[in-house]
Design a protein around this motif. Structure first.
Motif, short mmCIF file in Angstrom:
data_model
loop_
_atom_site.label_atom_id
_atom_site.label_comp_id
_atom_site.label_asym_id
_atom_site.label_seq_id
_atom_site.Cartn_x
_atom_site.Cartn_y
_atom_site.Cartn_z
N SER A 102 0.88 -1.04 0.10
CA SER A 102 -0.10 -0.03 0.03
C SER A 102 0.86 1.29 -0.10
O SER A 102 2.07 1.19 0.43
N VAL A 103 0.21 2.33 -0.28
CA VAL A 103 1.02 3.51 -0.28
C VAL A 103 0.52 4.43 0.78
O VAL A 103 0.64 5.74 1.05
N ALA A 104 -0.48 3.96 1.78
CA ALA A 104 -1.44 4.65 2.75
C ALA A 104 -1.37 3.73 4.03
O ALA A 104 -1.07 2.42 4.06
N SER A 105 -1.65 4.40 5.13
CA SER A 105 -1.34 3.69 6.39
C SER A 105 -3.03 3.82 7.08
O SER A 105 -3.62 4.94 6.98
N ASP A 106 -3.24 2.48 7.72
CA ASP A 106 -4.54 2.54 8.27
C ASP A 106 -4.70 2.48 9.81
O ASP A 106 -5.55 2.79 10.62
N THR A 107 -3.37 2.14 10.40
CA THR A 107 -3.47 2.02 11.84
C THR A 107 -2.02 2.94 12.49
O THR A 107 -0.86 2.59 11.83
N PHE A 108 -2.15 3.39 13.34
CA PHE A 108 -0.88 4.17 13.96
C PHE A 108 -0.78 3.79 15.45
O PHE A 108 -1.79 3.65 16.17
N MET A 109 0.54 4.03 15.78
CA MET A 109 0.78 3.80 17.14
C MET A 109 1.36 5.27 17.68
O MET A 109 1.98 5.88 17.20
N VAL A 110 0.57 5.52 18.79
CA VAL A 110 0.86 6.90 19.56
C VAL A 110 1.54 6.66 20.85
O VAL A 110 0.85 5.74 21.69
N ARG A 111 2.80 7.06 20.97
CA ARG A 111 3.51 6.84 22.18
C ARG A 111 3.66 8.35 23.12
O ARG A 111 4.19 9.26 22.25
N THR A 112 3.21 8.51 24.27
CA THR A 112 3.23 9.74 24.79
C THR A 112 4.08 9.59 26.20
O THR A 112 4.37 8.37 26.81
N GLU A 113 4.90 10.58 26.59
CA GLU A 113 5.63 10.46 27.87
C GLU A 113 5.32 11.79 28.49
O GLU A 113 5.59 12.92 28.15
N ALA A 114 4.86 11.95 30.14
CA ALA A 114 4.25 13.02 30.46
C ALA A 114 5.16 13.08 31.81
O ALA A 114 5.21 11.79 32.41
N ALA A 115 6.09 14.12 32.25
CA ALA A 115 6.67 14.15 33.33
C ALA A 115 6.42 15.20 34.27
O ALA A 115 6.41 16.35 33.82
N PHE A 116 6.01 14.98 35.54
CA PHE A 116 5.75 15.94 36.36
C PHE A 116 6.26 15.65 37.71
O PHE A 116 5.94 14.52 38.42
N GLY A 117 7.25 16.56 38.11
CA GLY A 117 8.09 15.97 39.24
C GLY A 117 8.63 14.88 39.33
O GLY A 117 9.39 14.31 38.31
N ARG A 118 8.17 13.89 40.32
CA ARG A 118 8.84 12.37 40.35
C ARG A 118 7.98 11.45 39.47
O ARG A 118 8.18 10.51 39.28
N VAL A 119 7.00 12.08 39.09
CA VAL A 119 6.02 11.16 38.31
C VAL A 119 6.36 11.25 36.53
O VAL A 119 6.40 12.16 36.09
N VAL A 120 6.58 10.07 36.23
CA VAL A 120 6.59 9.94 34.67
C VAL A 120 6.01 8.78 34.07
O VAL A 120 5.92 7.61 34.52
N LEU A 121 4.82 9.40 33.41
CA LEU A 121 3.94 8.38 32.77
C LEU A 121 4.08 8.38 31.25
O LEU A 121 4.30 9.21 30.56
#
Length: 331
Positions: A271-290
């Motif tokens: 194909s030349v198009a995509s239909d599924t995507f992975m989103v990775r997030t990283e949120a850091a506040f103080g000692r918390v990293v999600l």
């Protein structure tokens, strides 16, 4: 009584009184230290709880923004390539004494391991050949693919020389699944799939839902050289690099035109198009990293959340800890 001398405590009595006083001081000091420590823990728990809430909200915001970007891209273009906005990395965004980071990766640049078997649990020979070629290119024992197939297929007969049905798990407290993979982490349960193997696979393969047609088309505008070579066996490393240098393509036919190595290639797998995507997030506040990983499907301008889970650092393999029981549409 007149003339009676007052009693004065002797040395022993004075020593006992001193010990009692010192003991009381020690008890009070210990109590004060413990109280201060408990207060500090309470404050830290409250701070961590607040930061965890902030991280969760920031991660959700990054997800919603990613969905918006993908929706707009789908409305503006019928193809997907690595020069588009969704594919660009951006630095962490500072927010409320913390930061949030998001990255979008299309799942169609990888080979979907779940397509090794069809919906009835029978082996797909074409995909088996592709995945074994992929293992060889990674310098992994392609007999591991036999074990992977046995984990997913419906029968109880070992598949190929490296097959591993229930008898191969005699020392484990579980049996082969006899069904497709639900999450990437599940690979570590399969005989022979150690941490290094799974890490290597993460750069070329994915575990995702299988479309109704039974296969997941590979986007030749985003796939890496090893994936391209695995699905097009006549292609050399030089051919793959040349194709990558010519991208993006408006159609599969244009990409394969006048290419000697493309003879016999089934274009339905491309194909030349995509239909599924992975989103990775990283949120850091103080000692918390999600760190979280989301799997999104895009079809007809609609973005659907397929799965969500915790993720490890980018340098390590992804680790999904939970999947959604039902699909959810994003705003």
């Amino acid at each position: 009584m007149v003339g009676q001398r007052m009693h004065r405590p002797d040395q022993g009595e004075r020593g006992a009184a001193l010990i009692i006083v010192l003991g009381l001081v020690a008890l009070i000091s210990t109590w004060a230290v413990n109280a201060a420590y408990e207060d500090m823990l309470s404050l830290r728990r409250a701070e961590n709880s607040q930061n965890a809430m902030r991280a969760e909200q920031a991660s959700q915001s990054a997800l919603i923004l990613s969905a918006k970007i993908l929706r707009e891209d789908g409305n503006d273009s019928q193809t997907d390539d690595l020069d588009e906005t969704w594919a660009q990395d951006s630095p962490p965004f500072p927010i409320d004494d913390g930061s949030v980071f998001g990255r979008i990766v299309d799942a169609n640049r990888f080979i979907n391991l779940n397509t090794l078997v069809d919906k009835n649990g029978k082996v797909a020979p074409v995909v088996e050949k592709q995945v074994k070629a992929l293992f060889t290119l990674l310098e992994l024992d392609n007999g591991l693919v036999d074990a992977l197939i046995d984990w997913m297929d419906a029968d109880d007969r070992p598949h190929g020389a490296g097959g591993a049905e229930d008898s191969a798990y005699y020392d484990q407290d579980y049996h082969v699944k006899n069904a497709r993979l639900d999450r990437w982490q599940e690979l570590r349960l399969i005989r022979g799939f150690d941490k290094k193997t799974v890490q290597l696979l993460a750069s070329v393969a994915v575990v995702r839902n299988v479309p109704g047609n039974g296969f997941s088309a590979v986007n030749i505008n985003t796939a890496g050289a090893k994936v391209l070579m695995a699905i097009m066996p006549e292609m050399t490393a030089a051919d793959a690099e040349n194709l990558i240098g010519e991208r993006p393509f408006d159609s599969v036919a244009a990409a394969l035109q006048n290419k000697p190595w493309a003879k016999g290639v089934n274009q339905a797998y491309l194909s030349v198009a995509s239909d599924t995507f992975m989103v990775r997030t990283e949120a850091a506040f103080g000692r918390v990293v999600l760190r979280e990983k989301f799997m999104l499907a895009r079809q007809s301008g609609k973005i659907t959340l397929l799965s969500v889970g915790r993720a490890e650092r980018e340098s390590g393999p992804e680790k999904t800890i939970s999947n959604l029981d039902t699909q959810a549409a994003l705003p």
